[in-house]
Structure formats: structure tokens, C-alpha cells
Design a protein around this motif. Structure first.
Motif, PDB file in Angstrom:
ATOM      1  N   ARG A  26       0.843  -1.209   0.000  1.00  0.00           N
ATOM      2  CA  ARG A  26       0.000   0.000   0.000  1.00  0.00           C
ATOM      3  C   ARG A  26       0.871   1.250   0.000  1.00  0.00           C
ATOM      4  N   GLU A  27       1.875   1.237   0.873  1.00  0.00           N
ATOM      5  CA  GLU A  27       2.833   2.348   0.929  1.00  0.00           C
ATOM      6  C   GLU A  27       4.211   1.774   1.196  1.00  0.00           C
ATOM      7  N   LEU A  28       5.209   2.247   0.447  1.00  0.00           N
ATOM      8  CA  LEU A  28       6.585   1.823   0.716  1.00  0.00           C
ATOM      9  C   LEU A  28       7.135   2.753   1.801  1.00  0.00           C
ATOM     10  N   ASP A  29       7.026   2.305   3.052  1.00  0.00           N
ATOM     11  CA  ASP A  29       7.531   3.148   4.137  1.00  0.00           C
ATOM     12  C   ASP A  29       8.566   2.392   4.953  1.00  0.00           C
ATOM     13  N   ILE A  30       9.318   3.117   5.763  1.00  0.00           N
ATOM     14  CA  ILE A  30      10.443   2.529   6.491  1.00  0.00           C
ATOM     15  C   ILE A  30       9.956   1.520   7.533  1.00  0.00           C
ATOM     16  N   ASP A  31       8.770   1.734   8.104  1.00  0.00           N
ATOM     17  CA  ASP A  31       8.246   0.770   9.085  1.00  0.00           C
ATOM     18  C   ASP A  31       7.991  -0.586   8.422  1.00  0.00           C
ATOM     19  N   LEU A  32       7.452  -0.543   7.206  1.00  0.00           N
ATOM     20  CA  LEU A  32       7.208  -1.781   6.464  1.00  0.00           C
ATOM     21  C   LEU A  32       8.531  -2.506   6.196  1.00  0.00           C
ATOM     22  N   ILE A  33       9.536  -1.760   5.769  1.00  0.00           N
ATOM     23  CA  ILE A  33      10.840  -2.357   5.452  1.00  0.00           C
ATOM     24  C   ILE A  33      11.473  -2.953   6.706  1.00  0.00           C
ATOM     25  N   ASP A  34      11.312  -2.264   7.860  1.00  0.00           N
ATOM     26  CA  ASP A  34      11.846  -2.779   9.127  1.00  0.00           C
ATOM     27  C   ASP A  34      11.159  -4.074   9.557  1.00  0.00           C
ATOM     28  N   ARG A  35       9.952  -4.331   9.041  1.00  0.00           N
ATOM     29  CA  ARG A  35       9.204  -5.519   9.459  1.00  0.00           C
ATOM     30  C   ARG A  35       9.529  -6.757   8.614  1.00  0.00           C
ATOM     31  N   ILE A  36      10.528  -6.666   7.749  1.00  0.00           N
ATOM     32  CA  ILE A  36      10.940  -7.806   6.914  1.00  0.00           C
ATOM     33  C   ILE A  36      12.142  -8.482   7.578  1.00  0.00           C
ATOM     34  N   ASN A  37      12.085  -9.799   7.721  1.00  0.00           N
ATOM     35  CA  ASN A  37      13.249 -10.542   8.220  1.00  0.00           C
ATOM     36  C   ASN A  37      14.255 -10.672   7.071  1.00  0.00           C
ATOM     37  N   PRO A  38      15.448 -10.072   7.191  1.00  0.00           N
ATOM     38  CA  PRO A  38      16.409 -10.087   6.075  1.00  0.00           C
ATOM     39  C   PRO A  38      16.886 -11.487   5.696  1.00  0.00           C
ATOM     40  N   PHE A  39      16.645 -12.474   6.571  1.00  0.00           N
ATOM     41  CA  PHE A  39      17.165 -13.820   6.331  1.00  0.00           C
ATOM     42  C   PHE A  39      16.081 -14.811   5.888  1.00  0.00           C
ATOM     43  N   GLY A  40      14.868 -14.313   5.669  1.00  0.00           N
ATOM     44  CA  GLY A  40      13.758 -15.194   5.321  1.00  0.00           C
ATOM     45  C   GLY A  40      13.995 -15.968   4.045  1.00  0.00           C
ATOM     46  N   GLU A  41      14.439 -15.288   2.990  1.00  0.00           N
ATOM     47  CA  GLU A  41      14.645 -15.961   1.706  1.00  0.00           C
ATOM     48  C   GLU A  41      15.868 -16.875   1.758  1.00  0.00           C
ATOM     49  N   ALA A  42      16.877 -16.477   2.544  1.00  0.00           N
ATOM     50  CA  ALA A  42      18.069 -17.325   2.693  1.00  0.00           C
ATOM     51  C   ALA A  42      17.689 -18.664   3.329  1.00  0.00           C
ATOM     52  N   TYR A  43      16.757 -18.627   4.289  1.00  0.00           N
ATOM     53  CA  TYR A  43      16.322 -19.877   4.921  1.00  0.00           C
ATOM     54  C   TYR A  43      15.594 -20.758   3.895  1.00  0.00           C
ATOM     55  N   ALA A  44      14.777 -20.152   3.051  1.00  0.00           N
ATOM     56  CA  ALA A  44      14.035 -20.920   2.040  1.00  0.00           C
ATOM     57  C   ALA A  44      15.001 -21.653   1.108  1.00  0.00           C
ATOM     58  N   ILE A  45      16.102 -20.993   0.739  1.00  0.00           N
ATOM     59  CA  ILE A  45      17.092 -21.614  -0.148  1.00  0.00           C
ATOM     60  C   ILE A  45      17.862 -22.700   0.599  1.00  0.00           C
ATOM     61  N   LEU A  46      18.207 -22.422   1.858  1.00  0.00           N
ATOM     62  CA  LEU A  46      18.916 -23.400   2.685  1.00  0.00           C
ATOM     63  C   LEU A  46      18.092 -24.692   2.791  1.00  0.00           C
ATOM     64  N   ALA A  47      16.785 -24.550   2.961  1.00  0.00           N
ATOM     65  CA  ALA A  47      15.900 -25.707   3.097  1.00  0.00           C
ATOM     66  C   ALA A  47      15.873 -26.548   1.814  1.00  0.00           C
ATOM     67  N   LYS A  48      16.163 -25.915   0.670  1.00  0.00           N
ATOM     68  CA  LYS A  48      16.179 -26.655  -0.600  1.00  0.00           C
ATOM     69  C   LYS A  48      17.503 -27.380  -0.817  1.00  0.00           C
ATOM     70  N   THR A  49      18.589 -26.853  -0.232  1.00  0.00           N
ATOM     71  CA  THR A  49      19.921 -27.389  -0.538  1.00  0.00           C
ATOM     72  C   THR A  49      20.440 -28.354   0.521  1.00  0.00           C
ATOM     73  N   MET A  50      19.912 -28.283   1.734  1.00  0.00           N
ATOM     74  CA  MET A  50      20.409 -29.119   2.818  1.00  0.00           C
ATOM     75  C   MET A  50      19.385 -30.208   3.139  1.00  0.00           C
ATOM     76  N   SER A  51      19.856 -31.386   3.537  1.00  0.00           N
ATOM     77  CA  SER A  51      18.932 -32.463   3.892  1.00  0.00           C
ATOM     78  C   SER A  51      18.125 -32.052   5.119  1.00  0.00           C
ATOM     79  N   GLU A  52      16.908 -32.609   5.213  1.00  0.00           N
ATOM     80  CA  GLU A  52      16.022 -32.261   6.325  1.00  0.00           C
ATOM     81  C   GLU A  52      16.657 -32.606   7.674  1.00  0.00           C
ATOM     82  N   GLU A  53      17.354 -33.736   7.710  1.00  0.00           N
ATOM     83  CA  GLU A  53      17.991 -34.178   8.954  1.00  0.00           C
ATOM     84  C   GLU A  53      19.058 -33.177   9.408  1.00  0.00           C
ATOM     85  N   SER A  54      19.889 -32.723   8.453  1.00  0.00           N
ATOM     86  CA  SER A  54      20.940 -31.761   8.797  1.00  0.00           C
ATOM     87  C   SER A  54      20.356 -30.419   9.200  1.00  0.00           C
TER      88      SER A  54
END
Length: 684
Positions: free
Chosen positions: A589-617
Motif C-alpha cells: 500500500r505504501e513503501l515506508d520505512i516501518d514496512l521495510i523494518d518488518r521484513i526478516n532479512p534472512f527469510g529468503e536465505a532460509y528458504a534456499i537453505l531448506a532446498k539445498t540441505m537435507s532435512e535431517e541436517s
């Protein structure tokens, strides 16, 4: 190998507009022309990727200083002898410049033993001579300054290549000497680097001295976007179990020109027998056919019948290794794609190593220095005919629950993710942020997408030629001081480097299910900015924090959008990241600094990690990190209370501990914690 799927953490495609390789009438490429425009500055810092032409840029600047600026002599300082070759004679007039670069053989101390009684004595003899250019190593220069004193170099140009080797630490002699030169203020300095961060907390120069430098920044985006042939660069980390040598062919494609960096014998990835590892890799590739008598390359016949030429730089036998090394540096073979196929190295073939045909830089084991990773990636990012794609792969051992070193394995995993996040930032276009205001309007030269600039909303403009975004953000704090402005323009990646390398930050960002993103984006990033730039006041620190978080999170959201678009729907792959930033800005709705602060910077990195590493590890890593659950500290509580005071200023009330908003509740917890501490102190 757990998985043969190649899921790069980032894949960036470029426009191939040829701009970075075109020359002007003086024979200068785009970066060199930009640097030459600043040739009159006393202190110059050139931040530019490998292969962008920094050494030749220095030649143009130095020749002008010698001819027109009253400089007596130029001294070029390189970290190791092999890099001295970058400053060999160049017939610049052949391409339109008004002078040639010529170094008398006796004054290239990377080749000459020092004919005046040793290298330091040769430096002294050079200073007394009428000759103009000397090339030497960092070590020779340090010893010469120690012996002769800084005043002996008055009215000279000192050009320091690979400037990231310098440090403001008391242990860095060269760093201390440079600070002494700047304090005396009688020399000119040109500093050049392809990776202006050391990967540790120590700055390269003291802040007051760095402020004296005029900076020329040429980004990776500009460099790669301006290539003629190379279009796509993939950066990825992949995991294996057991011995890496057993599964190496699952990531090493014999058809790709590859530099394979095997692990240090002290690392946990190593089998402790580096020669056996090389034999194992060669054996996996095919049948050994002997050694080429001219080059020393190993000849290996693949199952398909192709004979690979493999350069082994791991061999300890000096005569053999030097023969191979000389063959790789043979200038007559520089443009011969078939000269060599695979280079296997340990501690070599990194900084300053030039093999334009390299398509794959494959590194086994995490490298402790981000600078080293950037240098290794730089080996694969040269432009060469027929080379449309390049990649960097970091092969990492999966954490094993039964292994005593499981914590070390987890740490290496986190460091690899941090390096990948940083490289995404380095490879992305440059961000210029501005607050949304009626005073602001469209910036000339920027494309604002379909429909153009809209005064009623936050706009995203892009200038393809310069590789820059112009992004309006509601509520964004603007830097007030010149230094804060410089940091927001030049050094956001330094701040992001410190943030993604902060162990607590990345652990919580990836694995804490109860995390409130603002704990990272506001509190942790705020701490890092405060520690890195203590000279800035609170307002400027907050401005730097907001700009750094915006740059990191907009790249992450753009990457998430770009990766979610099916290939057949992607209109233009080289605009995927640009389209991703635009789409994210339009979808909210609005690109504001509060919205940007509410994003976890590591969210997408975790999604990729889950694709490349075995579930057990993955569960194992989660367990190791969860076992050291972090409690709120008094320092964190004070930070939260400060944020709560700002909240009260804006809303007229303190945060409510029962609020459904997780961040408001967290701030209230910080206030309650401090009140409890205060009460306990009163009660004794």
C-alpha cells in the motif's frame, strides 16, 4: 552427496551492453575515464571489481601527475611479486593517450633482485635518480619507509594496489605508515581495491583519514552489465556428506573451464592428504594419460574420449609447480581457450590471477575472509568470447550430528550464507534512497516504469547506464552530516557486511521462530551502526541504519519475487531484480520505512537453505542454535526502551505489553525489564 540439484542462492543476469569494455578517444574504458576525471585529487580511492582495469587507470592518473601536477616520481606498491606484472610497460599512445607507461627493468623490484645492493637500497637509489616509476611489493615498501622515513617520499605519488591488505590496526605497519604519510600531507595517494572490506571489525583507514579521500566507485553491476559476452553469474553454496573428493563430479562439470580451490589441510573438510585429494579428483575425471612435457599439465582422458589438460598447483615439488605456474602465465597463451581446462589450487590462483576463460570458481570449504571470496569470484567474472555464463560454488560439509565438530560445521554454514547475502548486495544495482516528499520529483535519466512518475505514491526509478535505483520511501530519515551522507552513498555494503556476519543476528534471523524482525532491523542493526560509526550523532546513525536495512531488504524481496516467477513468464531475465524491486514497491500500500523494518532479512536465505540441505541436517543445525536460546540482556532492554520512547513521541502513549503487534509487545517487554531491574536495585 545429499542432493545433485543446483539451487543457486542468487543468479544475476546482465544486459551485455558492451559499455564497460568500450574505449574512448584516449583509450580509456568507462571506469578508467571516471577515475581520470578525478586525477587532480591528492587522495583517491578507486573501488572497482576485478578485471575493470584498475591498473591501467592508475597508469593514466600517474602519468598526468608526473607531467602536469608537480609530482617527482610514482611508486606502485603491490601485495605480491606476481601482481607486479599488471604494471609492466604499456604502449598507451597506441590507443590514443599522450604518453606511454614505461618502467625501467631495474626499477621493477617484483622482477629485479635490486641491483643497488638489495631492494630497500634500490628504493633509496630510485628516490635519488631522475627516473619516474618504480614497482615494488608491500613488504619492500614497508621496509623502505622504516629505513628512510616518510619525509624521503615527499612530492611523490604512492599507489597502493589491493588496498584491502591495509588495516588501521596497530599491528598493520603499512596502515600506520599510510596514516603517517597523510598526517605529513606531502604525498599524493591512489588506493585501489576490488573488495573494500576486510571481513573483520578493523577499518582499512582511520575515519578522519578516509574522509580525505575522493572515492571513485564502479560497481559490479556496471562492470558486468557492460560486458560483451558474459551475461549471467550464479553464486551458490551446496552441501555434501562424507569426503568431498568422492562426490566432486556432482558439482564439477569437466566441460566447464574451472578453478578448483581445495581445502586447507587444517580445515575439517580436508582429508589431511592434499596430494591424495588431487589424485582422487584426477582419477574421478578419467584415465590419466601422463604429463605434458612443455607445460607440466596433467593429461586426463574422460569417458567421452576428450583429453583434459589439468594444471596442478598443489604439488609441493617447486620445480614442477613453477613449470605449471609459468605455463599458466605464458602471455602467448592468454587468448587460447584450449590452453588449459581445469586448475587445481591451494592458496594460489586467487588475487591478481588472470585467466579470462574461467567459467566456474569451485571452492571446497568456507573461506574465513569475505575479501578472499570476492577475489575468488573475480577469477570467473572476466569477459571472454563464447563465455555467456559463469558461476561460483562454495562446497560445504553438512553438519553431522555424530561429529564432535558439529558446532564448527554449523558456524561454517552460517558464514557461507552470510557471504552469499553479501555477494547478492555487491552484485545488485546501487540504491539511492530519498524520503517521499512534495518537494521531490522525478530524477532526470531514471525510468519510472509503465505510467511514469506518480506524485501520489512512492516511486522506483532505474537508470540502466549507471546501474542505479532511485527509490522514494515514506518516513525515511535523511543523513544530516557530510560523513553520514558519504556512508549512505558509498559504504552501505560495509554496514551490511558487519550485520550479516554478526553471529547472533544470522542465527536468530534463520532459526528463531519467535523472532520479531525489528529486533534485528532496528535493535541489532542500530547497535552495529553505533559501534561502526561512533562519531555520528544519534540522528545520523538512525539514517545510516535505515538506509542499510532498506538496501538489504529490498534486494531480498526482489530476489524472492524474481525466483518465484516461472522461466516461461519471465519477460527479460536481465531485468528480473529490477522488476522485483518495482513489483514489491507497487504491491504494498505504501513503501515506508516501518514496512521495510518488518521484513526478516534472512527469510529468503532460509528458504534456499531448506532446498539445498537435507532435512535431517537442517534439524541438526536448528537444534544446535536453539540450545543456546538468548535471553534479553540489559543492553538490549535499553535499546528497546529507547525505541519505546520514540514510539510514545509518535503515538502519544507507551507500547502495550498485551498488544497483538509483536514489535510493540517487544518494546513494552524492554521497558518492563528495565523497570524490574530498577526495582530490584532499590530493594537491594
Amino acid at each position: 552427496m545429499v542432493s545433485t540439484r543446483t539451487v543457486p542462492s542468487v543468479s544475476v543476469s546482465y544486459a551485455q551492453n558492451g559499455n564497460s569494455t568500450k574505449s574512448n578517444e584516449l583509450g580509456m574504458r568507462a571506469m578508467q575515464e571516471r577515475a581520470y576525471e578525478k586525477r587532480g585529487e591528492q587522495y583517491l580511492l578507486i573501488k572497482s571489481p576485478p578485471a575493470s582495469g584498475k591498473s591501467r587507470a592508475l597508469m593514466f592518473i600517474a602519468l598526468d601527475k608526473l607531467a602536469n601536477q608537480g609530482i617527482k616520481q610514482a611508486i606502485v606498491v603491490v601485495p605480491e611479486k606476481s601482481i607486479g606484472a599488471s604494471f609492466n610497460d604499456e604502449p598507451l599512445s597506441k590507443f590514443g593517450f599522450w604518453a606511454d607507461w614505461t618502467v625501467a627493468p631495474k626499477w621493477n623490484l617484483c622482477n629485479s633482485p635490486g641491483t643497488d645492493g638489495g631492494k630497500v637500497k634500490s628504493v633509496a637509489a630510485f628516490l635519488e635518480s631522475g627516473d619516474q616509476i618504480l614497482v615494488c611489493t608491500h613488504a619492500t615498501f614497508r621496509f623502505a619507509v622504516e629505513k628512510l622515513g616518510v619525509e624521503a617520499f615527499d612530492d611523490r605519488l604512492i599507489a597502493v594496489d589491493e588496498f584491502h591488505h591495509v588495516s588501521a590496526s596497530e599491528d598493520s605497519i603499512l596502515g600506520k605508515q599510510l596514516n603517517d604519510f597523510i598526517a605529513r600531507d606531502r604525498v599524493h595517494v591512489v588506493a585501489m581495491t576490488g573488495s573494500y572490506f576486510r571481513g573483520d571489525a578493523v577499518p582499512i583507514l582511520l575515519p578522519e583519514n578516509e574522509a580525505k579521500f575522493d572515492t571513485i566507485t564502479y560497481t559490479y553491476y556496471e562492470q558486468l552489465n557492460g560486458y560483451k559476452y558474459l551475461k549471467t553469474l550464479d553464486i551458490g553454496y551446496f552441501f555434501y556428506s562424507g569426503s568431498y573428493a568422492d562426490d566432486i563430479l556432482k558439482v564439477l562439470d569437466p566441460a566447464e573451464k574451472t578453478i578448483l580451490h581445495i581445502p586447507s589441510v587444517n580445515s575439517r573438510e580436508s582429508t589431511k592428504d592434499k596430494h591424495r585429494e588431487v589424485e582422487h579428483i584426477i582419477d574421478a575425471l578419467g584415465d590419466w594419460q601422463g604429463t605434458d612435457s612443455t607445460t607440466g599439465f596433467q593429461l586426463v582422458k574422460t569417458p567421452e574420449g576428450h583429453v583434459l589438460k589439468i594444471a596442478d598447483l598443489v604439488d609441493d615439488e617447486a620445480v614442477k609447480r613453477d613449470k605449471v605456474s609459468s605455463a599458466l602465465k605464458n602471455p602467448a597463451q592468454k587468448n587460447n581457450r584450449d590452453h588449459v581446462d581445469i586448475i587445481i589450487a591451494l592458496g594460489m590462483a586467487k588475487e591478481g590471477f588472470d585467466w579470462i576463460w574461467c567459467e566456474h570458481a569451485l571452492t571446497v570449504g568456507y573461506r574465513a575472509s569475505l575479501t578472499e571470496i570476492v577475489q575468488i569470484i573475480g577469477r570467473a567474472t572476466r569477459d571472454a568470447k563464447g563465455k555467456s555464463r559463469a558461476r561460483f560454488t562454495n562446497l560445504i560439509a553438512e553438519p553431522d550430528a555424530a561429529e564432535a565438530a558439529v558446532t564448527e560445521a554449523v558456524n561454517d554454514t552460517l558464514k557461507a550464507i552470510a557471504a552469499s547475502l553479501l555477494m547478492e548486495q555487491v552484485l545488485a544495482p546501487r540504491f539511492n534512497f530519498t524520503p517521499k516528499s512534495p518537494k521531490n520529483g522525478p530524477v532526470e535519466g531514471f525510468d519510472y516504469g509503465e505510467g511514469g512518475y506518480d506524485p501520489a505514491k512512492e516511486n522506483v526509478g532505474f537508470n540502466e547506464a549507471s546501474g542505479q535505483f532511485q527509490i522514494e520511501i515514506k518516513g525515511l530519515a535523511e543523513p544530516k552530516s557530510k560523513e553520514a551522507e558519504r556512508i549512505c552513498q558509498e559504504d552501505l555494503n560495509e554496514v551490511i557486511t558487519a550485520f550479516v556476519q554478526d553471529k547472533t543476528t544470522i542465527e536468530r534471523g534463520l532459526f528463531d521462530e519467535e523472532l520479531v524482525p525489528e529486533e534485528l532491523t532496528q535493535v541489532r542493526m542500530g547497535k552495529i551502526v553505533g559501534a561502526k560509526f561512533p562519531e555520528l550523532d544519534a540522528e545520523d546513525q538512525e539514517a545510516v541504519r535505515q538506509h542499510a536495512v532498506a538496501a538489504l531488504n529490498l534486494t531480498q524481496k526482489a530476489k524472492e519475487i524474481a525466483l518465484s516467477v516461472p522461466d516461461d513468464e519471465q519477460v527479460s531475465s536481465n531485468t528480473a531484480l529490477i522488476d522485483g524491486v518495482r513489483k514489491f514497491a507497487m504491491d504494498v500500500r505504501e513503501l515506508d520505512i516501518d514496512l521495510i523494518d518488518r521484513i526478516n532479512p534472512f527469510g529468503e536465505a532460509y528458504a534456499i537453505l531448506a532446498k539445498t540441505m537435507s532435512e535431517e541436517s537442517l534439524k541438526q543445525v536448528q537444534a544446535v542454535i536453539s540450545a543456546k536460546k538468548i535471553q534479553l540482556s540489559p543492553e538490549d532492554a535499553r535499546d528497546l526502551a529507547r525505541r519505546a520512547a520514540k514510539f510514545k513521541q509518535e503515538r502519544g502513549r507507551l507500547p502495550d505489553i498485551t498488544s497483538p503487534d509483536a514489535w510493540e509487545k517487544k518494546m513494552a517487554e524492554g521497558v518492563a525489564y528495565l523497570l524490574r531491574m530498577k526495582q530490584e536495585a532499590v530493594n537491594g
